[in-house]
Design a protein around this motif. Sequence first.
Motif, PDB file in Angstrom:
ATOM      1  N   VAL A 112      -7.779 -77.596  25.703  1.00 50.45           N
ATOM      2  CA  VAL A 112      -7.455 -78.177  27.013  1.00 50.45           C
ATOM      3  C   VAL A 112      -8.678 -78.129  27.917  1.00 50.45           C
ATOM      4  O   VAL A 112      -9.045 -79.129  28.549  1.00 50.45           O
ATOM      5  N   PHE A 113      -9.332 -76.975  27.993  1.00 51.09           N
ATOM      6  CA  PHE A 113     -10.526 -76.834  28.828  1.00 51.09           C
ATOM      7  C   PHE A 113     -11.602 -77.829  28.396  1.00 51.09           C
ATOM      8  O   PHE A 113     -12.214 -78.514  29.227  1.00 51.09           O
ATOM      9  N   LYS A 114     -11.840 -77.922  27.097  1.00 52.03           N
ATOM     10  CA  LYS A 114     -12.876 -78.816  26.566  1.00 52.03           C
ATOM     11  C   LYS A 114     -12.596 -80.278  26.926  1.00 52.03           C
ATOM     12  O   LYS A 114     -13.489 -80.983  27.404  1.00 52.03           O
ATOM     13  N   GLN A 115     -11.353 -80.720  26.738  1.00 54.92           N
ATOM     14  CA  GLN A 115     -11.007 -82.109  27.048  1.00 54.92           C
ATOM     15  C   GLN A 115     -11.100 -82.393  28.546  1.00 54.92           C
ATOM     16  O   GLN A 115     -11.570 -83.453  28.955  1.00 54.92           O
ATOM     17  N   MET A 116     -10.675 -81.431  29.360  1.00 53.39           N
ATOM     18  CA  MET A 116     -10.771 -81.614  30.814  1.00 53.39           C
ATOM     19  C   MET A 116     -12.223 -81.648  31.268  1.00 53.39           C
ATOM     20  O   MET A 116     -12.587 -82.423  32.158  1.00 53.39           O
ATOM     21  N   ALA A 117     -13.066 -80.812  30.669  1.00 51.95           N
ATOM     22  CA  ALA A 117     -14.491 -80.803  31.029  1.00 51.95           C
ATOM     23  C   ALA A 117     -15.141 -82.138  30.690  1.00 51.95           C
ATOM     24  O   ALA A 117     -15.940 -82.665  31.480  1.00 51.95           O
ATOM     25  N   LEU A 118     -14.798 -82.707  29.541  1.00 54.88           N
ATOM     26  CA  LEU A 118     -15.345 -84.019  29.157  1.00 54.88           C
ATOM     27  C   LEU A 118     -14.917 -85.098  30.135  1.00 54.88           C
ATOM     28  O   LEU A 118     -15.724 -85.944  30.539  1.00 54.88           O
ATOM     29  N   ARG A 119     -13.643 -85.083  30.520  1.00 55.00           N
ATOM     30  CA  ARG A 119     -13.162 -86.090  31.467  1.00 55.00           C
ATOM     31  C   ARG A 119     -13.819 -85.910  32.830  1.00 55.00           C
ATOM     32  O   ARG A 119     -14.176 -86.886  33.492  1.00 55.00           O
ATOM     33  N   GLU A 160     -16.785 -84.721  33.399  1.00 56.29           N
ATOM     34  CA  GLU A 160     -18.148 -85.248  33.271  1.00 56.29           C
ATOM     35  C   GLU A 160     -18.158 -86.757  33.466  1.00 56.29           C
ATOM     36  O   GLU A 160     -19.056 -87.294  34.125  1.00 56.29           O
ATOM     37  N   ALA A 161     -17.183 -87.441  32.907  1.00 64.17           N
ATOM     38  CA  ALA A 161     -17.099 -88.899  33.061  1.00 64.17           C
ATOM     39  C   ALA A 161     -16.839 -89.279  34.513  1.00 64.17           C
ATOM     40  O   ALA A 161     -17.459 -90.200  35.047  1.00 64.17           O
ATOM     41  N   ILE A 162     -15.940 -88.557  35.172  1.00 63.98           N
ATOM     42  CA  ILE A 162     -15.651 -88.819  36.592  1.00 63.98           C
ATOM     43  C   ILE A 162     -16.901 -88.586  37.431  1.00 63.98           C
ATOM     44  O   ILE A 162     -17.267 -89.408  38.276  1.00 63.98           O
ATOM     45  N   ALA A 163     -17.587 -87.476  37.175  1.00 66.29           N
ATOM     46  CA  ALA A 163     -18.800 -87.140  37.936  1.00 66.29           C
ATOM     47  C   ALA A 163     -19.885 -88.180  37.715  1.00 66.29           C
ATOM     48  O   ALA A 163     -20.576 -88.580  38.663  1.00 66.29           O
ATOM     49  N   SER A 164     -20.040 -88.627  36.492  1.00 65.30           N
ATOM     50  CA  SER A 164     -21.049 -89.633  36.186  1.00 65.30           C
ATOM     51  C   SER A 164     -20.753 -90.937  36.917  1.00 65.30           C
ATOM     52  O   SER A 164     -21.641 -91.557  37.496  1.00 65.30           O
ATOM     53  N   TYR A 165     -19.495 -91.334  36.908  1.00 71.06           N
ATOM     54  CA  TYR A 165     -19.084 -92.561  37.589  1.00 71.06           C
ATOM     55  C   TYR A 165     -19.366 -92.482  39.088  1.00 71.06           C
ATOM     56  O   TYR A 165     -19.782 -93.452  39.705  1.00 71.06           O
TER      57      TYR A 165
END
Length: 137
Positions: free
Chosen positions: A90-97, A99-104
């Motif tokens: 759960v932590f890993k998947q949330m961290a990836l998402r 990162e995508a939000i932050a990049s956007y």
Amino acid sequence: MLTAAIRAAMEGIFPANIVTSSSEGVPNITLLSQVWYVDEEHIALSNQFLNKTRANLMGNPNAFLRMYSEDLRPFDLRIEYLRTETSGEVFKQMALRLEAIASYMGMQDVFALRGADIYKVLEARERTHYWQRPEEK
């Protein structure tokens, strides 16, 4: 309890609001970057900047969450804080998402996931109107 419509709101573009209160009853409301479906009875919320929320939850684990669908239908969840995970799927998947939000948003240096706060969902309901009181449903 977590209907398809509620789950879709978790994937929405609008930030959710979490309301907590201290053990003395002082309320606090803040925006969240992510609401994550864990299973039929549990969700995870992104813990990034939630110092006041964290302090409140340590004294009173009950909270209220409002999410919005893409057509702005509000969904209300009564939740209870259980634990914070700093590793695992759960932590890993949330961290990836995140990162995508932050990049956007161009905020890669600002957004960092401290933990995935796990909550038990006590009640979930869709509001027909934003202004609808619970007793009107």
